[in-house]
Enzyme design. Structure first.
Site, mmCIF file in Angstrom:
data_model
loop_
_atom_site.group_PDB
_atom_site.id
_atom_site.type_symbol
_atom_site.label_atom_id
_atom_site.label_comp_id
_atom_site.label_asym_id
_atom_site.label_seq_id
_atom_site.Cartn_x
_atom_site.Cartn_y
_atom_site.Cartn_z
ATOM 1 N N MET A 24 -37.481 14.790 42.940
ATOM 2 C CA MET A 24 -38.669 15.216 42.847
ATOM 3 C C MET A 24 -39.519 14.196 42.137
ATOM 4 O O MET A 24 -40.773 14.387 41.936
ATOM 5 C CB MET A 24 -38.727 16.551 42.261
ATOM 6 C CG MET A 24 -38.066 17.762 42.922
ATOM 7 S SD MET A 24 -38.175 19.282 42.198
ATOM 8 C CE MET A 24 -37.126 19.028 40.755
ATOM 9 N N ASP A 135 -29.851 22.541 35.100
ATOM 10 C CA ASP A 135 -29.378 21.421 35.635
ATOM 11 C C ASP A 135 -28.710 20.321 34.746
ATOM 12 O O ASP A 135 -28.864 19.190 34.419
ATOM 13 C CB ASP A 135 -30.564 20.597 36.080
ATOM 14 C CG ASP A 135 -30.515 19.497 37.089
ATOM 15 O OD1 ASP A 135 -29.114 19.284 37.623
ATOM 16 O OD2 ASP A 135 -31.050 18.609 37.607
#
Length: 415
Positions: A24, A135
């Site tokens: 991203m 994450d």
């Protein structure tokens, strides 16, 4: 990204080079020309800039990171948008990430625990604020030794960090994060909490101690491993105390309620397991050897199931010696070992009988006055017995040529 921004200006930041790329965003090394300070500049990918959902997530990351004031969380300096590009300026950590330190080789257990204990502190601080990182992986753990005498840890990349149990997937249902270290509930799209990060930290612990993640292969294989398979035993890859396998197994439990309650508790259990002494091994049984005969007062050793060397032998491989029980007094011991002397008993018996016969002959041949008998000549006549004048009856003079000890008896004549 459609193009590399190196050499360009983004607001008051001069972009000097690329630090890393993600799905991203891109992380750049940049300089804040106002303060002359080096920073890490995270810029959202251009193709996601117009996506409202990703813009929202990017803003949330900036807000969540700035709200966390912890020594093991990368400090956030600035956030903004320039020329349609969203950016986050944060501290530039001079060092490497944990993924670069592993590189397929395990870390020393003490070093791994020292590094991950700092990660656990940062994550638990996050959880106490109602946030979940989602994450946790080696690439998001930055390691530097330039800020202190020891290695210092920074947890980075809060792009997926969410509050509560929502937002762990896109609105279209796509999974966000790294499946290599993702918890089962995160992969299934179920509610998440701090124990979700604790599962990922257990996977990172496995990677640090073994040099590889717990499940490998293509993405579907890795996902199936997290959903349906037990983690492999860590001791199958490295020589560590067996107790660490129990720590990994509990930390990676499929059910959140069966895991450790916090990341600190997980690392504390791992530290205790790695410093525990190994399982005791029974020492080998010493071979007994005797250099002298045992004293009579020494108590005989208890019988053992395994034959031991003979007490009467100095050689280590001598055959054992059987001791015969004592023979009772007055008895004659002739066993199988003396089978060659079986003739001795009959001979002794015969000699005794002959001696008795000879003694009886001498006793009978003595006169009444006790005088010893005269030894007859071997050719003398036989002894007459009777009332006569010494002449034998019938005028005959019989003689006997038999030698003693034969005895001739003549019956007296009838009157």
């Amino acid at each position: 990204m459609s193009e590399d921004l190196t050499g360009r200006r983004l607001g008051h930041y001069r972009i000097d080079g690329v630090l890393g790329k993600g799905g991203m965003s891109v992380m750049y090394r940049a300089t804040d020309i106002r303060l002359g300070r080096k920073v890490a500049l995270k810029v959202i990918a251009e193709h996601l800039t117009e996506d409202p959902e990703f813009r929202e997530r990017f803003v949330d990351e900036a807000r969540n990171t700035s709200a966390i004031d912890h020594a093991n969380v990368v400090p956030l300096y600035d956030f903004g948008e320039v020329d349609g590009l969203l950016y986050i300026a944060m501290r530039l950590v001079e060092g490497s990430d944990l993924a670069s330190l592993i590189k397929g080789e395990p870390l020393a257990p003490q070093r791994a625990i020292s590094l991950l204990s700092q990660v656990a502190e940062a994550l638990d601080n996050l959880h106490e604020r109602g946030l979940v990182h989602l994450d946790v992986k080696p690439a998001n753990v930055l390691v530097t030794s330039r800020e202190s005498a020891t290695e210092h840890i920074y947890v980075a990349d809060f792009g997926l960090t969410r509050r509560g149990a929502t937002g762990h997937r896109t609105r279209g249902g796509d999974f966000l994060g790294s499946p290599t270290y993702a918890a089962p509930e995160h992969l299934r799209g179920e509610p998440v909490d701090g124990r979700t990060d604790a599962y990922s930290l257990a996977c990172v612990l496995f990677a640090c101690l073994s040099g590889r993640p717990p499940f490998q292969g293509q993405v579907p294989e890795v996902i199936q491993g997290h959903l349906n398979r037990e983690p492999p035993a860590l001791t199958e890859f490295v020589s560590l105390p067996p107790a660490i396998d129990d720590v990994i197994r509990r930390g990676m439990s499929k059910q959140p309620g069966q895991r450790y309650a916090s990341c600190r508790e997980l690392i504390a259990a791992a530290r205790q397991a790695l410093t525990a002494p190994p399982r005791p091994v029974a020492p080998p049984r010493p071979q007994q050897t005797f250099q002298q005969f045992p004293s009579p007062q020494q108590q005989a050793p208890a019988p053992r199931p395994v034959p031991q060397p003979s007490h009467a032998s100095h050689a280590s491989h001598a055959e054992p010696v059987r001791l015969r029980p004592p023979v009772p007094a007055g008895s004659t011991a002739f066993g199988k070992e003396r089978s060659g002397n079986r003739w001795l008993a009959p001979v002794l018996v015969g000699l005794v009988a002959v001696g008795l016969i000879i003694g009886a002959i001498f006793f009978l041949s003595n006169p009444d006055d006790g005088q010893p008998p005269q030894q007859p000549e071997s050719t003398g006549p036989s002894i007459p017995v009777g009332p006569g004048s010494g002449e034998p009856s019938g005028g005959s003079k019989p003689t006997s040529k038999k030698q003693l000890p034969s005895i001739s008896v003549v019956a007296p004549p009838s009157s």
